[in-house]
Motif scaffolding. Structure first.
Motif, PDB file in Angstrom:
ATOM      1  N   ILE A 268       0.816  -1.202  -0.087  1.00 12.13           N
ATOM      2  CA  ILE A 268      -0.114   0.002  -0.125  1.00 12.13           C
ATOM      3  C   ILE A 268       0.975   1.207   0.202  1.00 12.13           C
ATOM      4  O   ILE A 268       1.959   1.450   0.789  1.00 12.13           O
TER       5      ILE A 268
ATOM      6  N   TYR B  94      -0.655   6.890  -3.014  1.00  9.32           N
ATOM      7  CA  TYR B  94      -1.506   6.955  -4.348  1.00  9.32           C
ATOM      8  C   TYR B  94      -2.386   5.813  -4.403  1.00  9.32           C
ATOM      9  O   TYR B  94      -3.385   5.887  -5.161  1.00  9.32           O
ATOM     10  N   GLY B  95      -1.984   4.722  -3.922  1.00  9.38           N
ATOM     11  CA  GLY B  95      -2.854   3.527  -4.057  1.00  9.38           C
ATOM     12  C   GLY B  95      -2.177   1.967  -3.785  1.00  9.38           C
ATOM     13  O   GLY B  95      -1.498   1.766  -2.619  1.00  9.38           O
ATOM     14  N   LEU B  96      -1.847   1.303  -4.722  1.00  5.03           N
ATOM     15  CA  LEU B  96      -1.230   0.108  -4.402  1.00  5.03           C
ATOM     16  C   LEU B  96      -0.020   0.109  -5.475  1.00  5.03           C
ATOM     17  O   LEU B  96      -0.131   0.217  -6.501  1.00  5.03           O
TER      18      LEU B  96
ATOM     19  N   HIS C 299      -3.199   3.753  -9.346  1.00  7.91           N
ATOM     20  CA  HIS C 299      -3.526   4.923  -8.477  1.00  7.91           C
ATOM     21  C   HIS C 299      -4.953   5.005  -8.404  1.00  7.91           C
ATOM     22  O   HIS C 299      -5.841   5.028  -9.356  1.00  7.91           O
ATOM     23  N   ALA C 300      -5.375   4.974  -7.145  1.00  9.98           N
ATOM     24  CA  ALA C 300      -6.780   5.316  -6.731  1.00  9.98           C
ATOM     25  C   ALA C 300      -7.430   6.601  -7.545  1.00  9.98           C
ATOM     26  O   ALA C 300      -6.856   7.499  -7.676  1.00  9.98           O
TER      27      ALA C 300
ATOM     28  N   VAL D 251      -8.141   4.611  -0.454  1.00  5.71           N
ATOM     29  CA  VAL D 251      -6.942   3.498  -0.586  1.00  5.71           C
ATOM     30  C   VAL D 251      -7.091   2.500   0.315  1.00  5.71           C
ATOM     31  O   VAL D 251      -7.314   2.748   1.562  1.00  5.71           O
ATOM     32  N   THR D 252      -7.143   1.183  -0.106  1.00  3.03           N
ATOM     33  CA  THR D 252      -7.138  -0.037   0.598  1.00  3.03           C
ATOM     34  C   THR D 252      -5.888  -0.841   0.262  1.00  3.03           C
ATOM     35  O   THR D 252      -5.049  -0.529  -0.505  1.00  3.03           O
TER      36      THR D 252
ATOM     37  N   PHE E 295      -9.428  -2.339  -3.179  1.00  5.53           N
ATOM     38  CA  PHE E 295      -8.961  -1.449  -4.015  1.00  5.53           C
ATOM     39  C   PHE E 295     -10.046  -1.328  -5.262  1.00  5.53           C
ATOM     40  O   PHE E 295     -10.568  -0.233  -5.590  1.00  5.53           O
TER      41      PHE E 295
END
Length: 215
Positions: free
Chosen positions: A38, A41-43, A56-57, A63-64, A70
């Motif tokens: 994580i 920005y996201g994953l 990028h979320a 954000v998960t 996600f």
């Protein structure tokens, strides 16, 4: 799905939220099962062969820590404000999920550049600048009227078009609640029209993935 080169290497891929899980499966098939980390920005997906993918979320999505979470967050319906501005044209709207519920497009004439020189060129330049300022002033009024009352309900404000024009509109002090919700994403759109505003919803909700292949 669209793809374009990324500054500094790699490529950006835009994927509809409902297709992200399938995209990740394809990435794993090509490069091996990735580890997932994580990030802000996201994953970050890191494959055994050195390939990476930054997921990028989309604006307004939390954000998960794993891919299923996600995907669920990215695909969930949420309210987004839209502000598209280019010189003499502006389009504002509110999208609930993938549906446009509020919209308005306004176009104002802004004179094009002239090849004349000397005082004539300066006079045309001043006139053009004044026309552009008036158009952006109208755009701010439109945002105050249609977007500002919705500000508290918006997960994010997504802007598009010319960054300088958008910055000028949001510099209006009355729009501070909207500016506070502005997403980092700037959509690359042509001159704002209703069809462009509708198409921008998908771009605003898309998951952007930065892919870097093994060295």
């Amino acid at each position: 799905m669209s793809s374009r080169p990324a500054a500094g290497g790699g490529r950006w891929v835009e994927v509809d939220p409902t297709r992200v899980a399938r995209w990740v499966e394809g990435f794993a098939d090509r490069h091996g099962p990735p580890t997932t980390t994580i990030e802000g920005y996201g994953l970050l997906l890191a494959a055994p062969d050195g390939a990476t993918a930054e997921l990028h979320a989309p604006p307004g999505a939390p954000v998960t820590g794993d891919v299923p979470g996600f995907v669920a967050a990215a695909a969930a319906p949420r309210r987004l404000g839209l502000l598209l501005a280019r010189k003499g044209a502006v389009a504002v709207g509110v999208a609930a999920g993938d549906e446009l519920t509020v919209s308005k497009v306004d176009t104002r004439y802004v004179q094009g550049r002239t090849a004349a020189g000397g005082w004539s060129q300066q006079r045309f330049a001043r006139r053009r600048d004044n026309q552009a300022k008036a158009a952006l002033g109208d755009a701010a009024e439109l945002a105050v009227r249609l977007l500002l009352p919705q500000a508290a309900t918006l997960a994010a404000l997504v802007c598009g078009g010319d960054r300088r024009a958008v910055d000028t509109v949001l510099a209006d002090r009355r729009l501070a609640p909207l500016a506070a919700r502005r997403a980092d994403r700037l959509l690359d759109v042509p001159e704002p029209r209703h069809a462009v505003l509708v198409a921008s919803i998908a771009a605003a909700r898309a998951v952007r993935i930065l892919v870097r292949d093994p060295a």
